[in-house]
Design a protein around this motif. Structure first.
Motif, PDB file in Angstrom:
ATOM      1  N   HIS A  16      -2.538  -6.673  -4.598  1.00  0.00           N
ATOM      2  CA  HIS A  16      -3.138  -5.371  -4.283  1.00  0.00           C
ATOM      3  C   HIS A  16      -2.019  -4.337  -4.324  1.00  0.00           C
ATOM      4  N   SER A  17      -2.196  -3.298  -5.139  1.00  0.00           N
ATOM      5  CA  SER A  17      -1.177  -2.256  -5.222  1.00  0.00           C
ATOM      6  C   SER A  17      -1.836  -0.894  -5.155  1.00  0.00           C
ATOM      7  N   ASN A  18      -1.026   0.128  -4.948  1.00  0.00           N
ATOM      8  CA  ASN A  18      -1.510   1.507  -4.928  1.00  0.00           C
ATOM      9  C   ASN A  18      -0.999   2.186  -6.192  1.00  0.00           C
ATOM     10  N   ALA A  19      -1.886   2.372  -7.151  1.00  0.00           N
ATOM     11  CA  ALA A  19      -1.462   2.926  -8.440  1.00  0.00           C
ATOM     12  C   ALA A  19      -1.054   4.383  -8.326  1.00  0.00           C
ATOM     13  N   ASN A  20      -1.520   5.072  -7.292  1.00  0.00           N
ATOM     14  CA  ASN A  20      -1.185   6.491  -7.146  1.00  0.00           C
ATOM     15  C   ASN A  20       0.275   6.702  -6.769  1.00  0.00           C
ATOM     16  N   ASN A  21       0.835   5.794  -5.948  1.00  0.00           N
ATOM     17  CA  ASN A  21       2.271   5.930  -5.647  1.00  0.00           C
ATOM     18  C   ASN A  21       3.122   4.936  -6.441  1.00  0.00           C
ATOM     19  N   GLU A  22       2.469   4.195  -7.325  1.00  0.00           N
ATOM     20  CA  GLU A  22       3.145   3.328  -8.305  1.00  0.00           C
ATOM     21  C   GLU A  22       4.061   2.295  -7.634  1.00  0.00           C
ATOM     22  N   ASN A  23       3.572   1.745  -6.507  1.00  0.00           N
ATOM     23  CA  ASN A  23       4.401   0.758  -5.798  1.00  0.00           C
ATOM     24  C   ASN A  23       4.309  -0.643  -6.395  1.00  0.00           C
ATOM     25  N   ASN A  63       6.688  -5.955   4.741  1.00  0.00           N
ATOM     26  CA  ASN A  63       5.983  -6.158   3.471  1.00  0.00           C
ATOM     27  C   ASN A  63       6.795  -7.030   2.522  1.00  0.00           C
ATOM     28  N   LYS A  64       8.094  -6.751   2.450  1.00  0.00           N
ATOM     29  CA  LYS A  64       8.961  -7.532   1.571  1.00  0.00           C
ATOM     30  C   LYS A  64       8.962  -9.000   1.993  1.00  0.00           C
ATOM     31  N   LYS A  65       8.974  -9.237   3.289  1.00  0.00           N
ATOM     32  CA  LYS A  65       8.966 -10.615   3.786  1.00  0.00           C
ATOM     33  C   LYS A  65       7.676 -11.328   3.379  1.00  0.00           C
ATOM     34  N   LEU A  66       6.549 -10.627   3.447  1.00  0.00           N
ATOM     35  CA  LEU A  66       5.287 -11.231   3.032  1.00  0.00           C
ATOM     36  C   LEU A  66       5.291 -11.545   1.537  1.00  0.00           C
ATOM     37  N   LEU A  67       5.860 -10.654   0.740  1.00  0.00           N
ATOM     38  CA  LEU A  67       5.944 -10.894  -0.701  1.00  0.00           C
ATOM     39  C   LEU A  67       6.820 -12.111  -1.004  1.00  0.00           C
ATOM     40  N   ILE A  68       7.938 -12.218  -0.315  1.00  0.00           N
ATOM     41  CA  ILE A  68       8.823 -13.370  -0.510  1.00  0.00           C
ATOM     42  C   ILE A  68       8.108 -14.654  -0.091  1.00  0.00           C
ATOM     43  N   ALA A  69       7.351 -14.581   1.018  1.00  0.00           N
ATOM     44  CA  ALA A  69       6.586 -15.752   1.476  1.00  0.00           C
ATOM     45  C   ALA A  69       5.566 -16.174   0.423  1.00  0.00           C
ATOM     46  N   GLU A  84       0.812  -1.215   0.000  1.00  0.00           N
ATOM     47  CA  GLU A  84       0.000   0.000   0.000  1.00  0.00           C
ATOM     48  C   GLU A  84       0.848   1.269   0.000  1.00  0.00           C
ATOM     49  N   ASN A  85       1.863   1.309   0.840  1.00  0.00           N
ATOM     50  CA  ASN A  85       2.671   2.519   0.976  1.00  0.00           C
ATOM     51  C   ASN A  85       3.729   2.603  -0.129  1.00  0.00           C
ATOM     52  N   GLU A  86       4.197   3.806  -0.385  1.00  0.00           N
ATOM     53  CA  GLU A  86       5.194   4.010  -1.443  1.00  0.00           C
ATOM     54  C   GLU A  86       6.488   3.253  -1.149  1.00  0.00           C
TER      55      GLU A  86
END
Length: 228
Positions: free
Chosen positions: A93-100, A72-78, A64-66
């Motif tokens: 789920h991403s935040n298109a406004n901060n393009e993360n 968060n990275k650990k959850l993505l790796i999991a 969610e955050n920029e």
């Protein structure tokens, strides 16, 4: 599994309505104390076990955050580890406004997830075609999955124009359309049931602007490919 998923209720609704419901596993981006010191491998094992127990068809992950935190990275790796074990698609789920979404994609791809197994969600929230192309060029699916019940011609035209531009650039077979609509909103101060979710908006206002063969791609061929 940490934002109120009720598997028994989903099953009951599916059985009584006759509508197929694809249940998801995975964790939201919020920093959960119980997972804070857990390794990515251990969290992946939780996801795999959960998926097998509930017959999940999708792994959901979120940023969610920029800035993507270490948690968060650990959850993505999991999720990446679990995806390679289960072979299920990931919806991000991403935040298109901060393009993360690009940052999160890089982590998933670096961990060995194939791009065709990933859908980057909520890309309908941005007007930045360059960002959309950055995502599309990775080979993942493009989720225009937050189409609002906005009936002004300006909004409809902009939405159709973005999708058309991506189609013209060769990405018609990667586009997914949806609403991200809620029956029950438990995130508000006063949680409420939504009596009129916008489940017909895409069919009434977006799809009629496209030829039949493109509609077939968006609503039939692409979802089947994404779920395989």
């Amino acid at each position: 599994m940490n934002i109120g998923r009720d598997v028994a209720l989903l099953k009951e609704v599916s059985q009584k309505s006759g509508v197929n419901i694809i249940c998801s596993t995975g964790f939201y981006y919020t920093e959960e104390p119980v997972l804070y010191n857990a390794s990515a491998q251990l969290i992946a094992e939780y996801i795999v076990k959960d998926a097998e127990n509930i017959n999940a068809g999708i792994i959901k992950c979120a940023v969610e955050n920029e800035t993507i935190s270490d948690f968060n990275k650990k959850l993505l790796i999991a999720c990446a580890i679990a995806q390679k074990t289960l072979g299920l698609p990931i919806i991000l789920h991403s935040n298109a406004n901060n393009e993360n979404g690009i940052k999160a994609l890089e982590i998933l791809l670096t961990e060995g997830v194939k791009p065709q197994a990933i859908t980057v969600g909520h890309l309908s929230d941005t007007e930045d075609l360059e960002y959309l192309l950055q995502v599309a060029q990775t080979g993942c699916f493009i989720g225009f999955d937050r189409l609002y019940d906005n009936r002004y011609e300006s909004y409809i035209s902009k939405t159709v124009d973005k999708i058309t531009e991506l189609c013209n650039l060769g990405y018609a077979d990667k586009i997914l359309l949806s609403h991200d609509t809620l029956f029950y909103n438990g995130f508000e101060v006063n949680p409420a049931i939504n009596d009129k979710p916008r489940l017909s908006y895409v069919f009434n206002y977006i799809l009629p602007r496209f030829p039949k063969e493109i509609v077939e791609k968006f609503m039939k061929e692409n979802p089947i490919k994404m779920l395989k």
